[in-house]
Structures are given as structure tokens and as C-alpha cells.
Write a protein that holds these residues in place. Structure first.
Motif, PDB file in Angstrom:
ATOM      1  N   ILE A  16      -0.648  -3.071   8.115  1.00 40.37           N
ATOM      2  CA  ILE A  16      -0.432  -3.049   6.633  1.00 40.37           C
ATOM      3  C   ILE A  16       0.055  -4.535   6.128  1.00 40.37           C
ATOM      4  N   LYS A  42       2.565   0.469  -2.893  1.00 42.92           N
ATOM      5  CA  LYS A  42       3.409   1.746  -2.578  1.00 42.92           C
ATOM      6  C   LYS A  42       3.011   2.439  -1.190  1.00 42.92           C
ATOM      7  N   SER A  43       1.498   2.359  -1.092  1.00 45.01           N
ATOM      8  CA  SER A  43       1.037   3.041   0.097  1.00 45.01           C
ATOM      9  C   SER A  43       1.446   2.258   1.265  1.00 45.01           C
ATOM     10  N   ALA A  44       1.577   1.016   1.189  1.00 45.91           N
ATOM     11  CA  ALA A  44       1.713  -0.018   2.291  1.00 45.91           C
ATOM     12  C   ALA A  44       3.149   0.461   2.571  1.00 45.91           C
ATOM     13  N   SER A  45       4.064   0.434   1.449  1.00 45.72           N
ATOM     14  CA  SER A  45       5.476   0.555   1.816  1.00 45.72           C
ATOM     15  C   SER A  45       5.804   1.901   2.744  1.00 45.72           C
ATOM     16  N   GLU A  46       5.093   2.761   2.092  1.00 44.12           N
ATOM     17  CA  GLU A  46       5.261   4.284   2.471  1.00 44.12           C
ATOM     18  C   GLU A  46       4.880   4.288   4.062  1.00 44.12           C
ATOM     19  N   HIS A  47       3.787   3.638   4.420  1.00 40.11           N
ATOM     20  CA  HIS A  47       3.297   3.458   5.851  1.00 40.11           C
ATOM     21  C   HIS A  47       4.348   2.825   6.583  1.00 40.11           C
ATOM     22  N   SER A  80       7.380   5.036   7.206  1.00 41.25           N
ATOM     23  CA  SER A  80       6.868   6.064   8.439  1.00 41.25           C
ATOM     24  C   SER A  80       6.758   5.511   9.705  1.00 41.25           C
ATOM     25  N   GLU A 107      -3.221  -5.920   4.765  1.00 37.71           N
ATOM     26  CA  GLU A 107      -3.506  -5.011   3.460  1.00 37.71           C
ATOM     27  C   GLU A 107      -2.675  -5.479   2.375  1.00 37.71           C
ATOM     28  N   GLN A 110      -0.490   0.800  -6.606  1.00 40.17           N
ATOM     29  CA  GLN A 110      -0.799   2.150  -5.616  1.00 40.17           C
ATOM     30  C   GLN A 110      -0.798   1.583  -4.102  1.00 40.17           C
ATOM     31  N   ARG A 111      -1.390   0.432  -4.034  1.00 42.12           N
ATOM     32  CA  ARG A 111      -1.775   0.092  -2.731  1.00 42.12           C
ATOM     33  C   ARG A 111      -0.205  -0.576  -2.328  1.00 42.12           C
TER      34      ARG A 111
END
Length: 164
Positions: A20, A59-64, A67, A23, A56-57
Motif C-alpha cells: 500500500i 482514499k483507497s489506500a487509506s481504506e485498505h 482494513s 502505491e 481516489q487512490r
């Protein structure tokens, strides 16, 4: 060895976090390329599109990452809790870095607009000087002073970028 069983899943989580972060590095590189293109004369719309995709990238990294953190907390082991604590610190640092990067972009865009305005003004002054009487040279001195102040401002704005 005792405790090795618990470290294998944590290793898997570490590898996920590393991927992550890679990324995120890629996203920051694209973010930097977008601001450079804009400053070099690119379209504001292209910069905004790039920023939307990059946002968006992030945000997706942070969400991952969140999790992975939640999965660690569910394990309720000392190693998992330690890694979870580190992940929360990482997320906080990433939030700060993104905030500072955005602030830097805002200032760099502002500086680019000022440069354009100064260059346009200098061009108008040069054209005016061609038709002006002999004593009109004080405007050129003021332009040189403005250029010097602009260069100093550019160094001041760019210095946080060099440290990062």
C-alpha cells in the motif's frame, strides 16, 4: 518456536502495508507530475482530473490500511496490537503529508500565476519603454526589484518540497 505462529500473519499484514505504501509513493509521484505539468503551462482541467484520480487512490489506500488495522485488532495479540499502533501512527503521518503536499501545490500554483502576471507586466513595461520619454527607467528598476522578491518567494515556497 513458541510465538512464531503469531508472527506469520503479522508478516502478511506488514507486506500488505508495504504494498500500500508503494502505491502511495506512486500516487505522490503522479501528484508531483501533475503540478509540474500545470506550472509548465498545462490545462487546469487536466490537473483537476489528475487530482481527482489521485485523491481516489489515496482514499483507497487509506481504506485498505484501515482494513488491515481492523484485522490486526481482531487478533488480540501483543504483536498485532503493536503493529496496529504503528499503523495508526503511519496513517496520521500520511494525513499530515497529504495536507502539506496539497498546501505546497496551492502555493506553487499561486506562485506560477504571480510569475505569469509579472512576465506580462514586464512585457507591457518593455513595450511602454520603447515609446516612453528618456526618464522612464525607474519602472525597470521596480521590475527588477519585483523579480528579486519573486525569486526569493519561489525559493521560500520550494524549500519545503526539497526537505520532503
Amino acid at each position: 518456536m513458541p510465538g512464531d505462529e503469531a508472527s506469520v500473519p503479522e508478516l502478511s499484514h506488514n507486506l500488505q502495508i508495504l504494498k500500500i505504501q508503494e502505491e502511495r509513493v506512486s500516487a505522490y509521484e503522479d501528484f508531483e507530475a501533475a503540478i509540474r505539468a500545470l506550472i509548465a503551462g498545462g490545462a487546469e482541467e487536466d490537473y483537476e482530473k489528475a487530482c481527482a484520480g489521485i485523491t481516489q487512490r489515496f482514499k483507497s489506500a487509506s481504506e485498505h490500511v484501515n482494513s488491515v488495522d481492523a484485522a490486526l485488532l481482531a487478533k488480540d495479540t501483543a504483536a498485532a496490537k503493536g503493529l496496529s499502533s504503528w499503523i495508526r501512527k503511519l496513517q496520521s503521518c500520511e494525513k499530515d503529508k497529504l495536507f502539506l503536499t496539497v498546501a505546497s501545490h496551492i502555493e506553487r500554483k499561486r506562485l506560477a500565476k504571480i510569475r505569469i502576471a509579472v512576465e506580462a507586466s514586464a512585457k507591457r513595461m518593455a513595450e511602454h519603454k520603447e515609446h516612453a520619454p528618456e526618464g522612464a527607467s525607474c519602472a525597470c528598476v521596480k521590475k527588477q526589484e519585483a523579480d528579486k522578491e519573486l525569486d526569493e518567494l519561489a525559493l521560500e515556497v520550494a524549500s519545503p518540497c526539497r526537505a520532503a
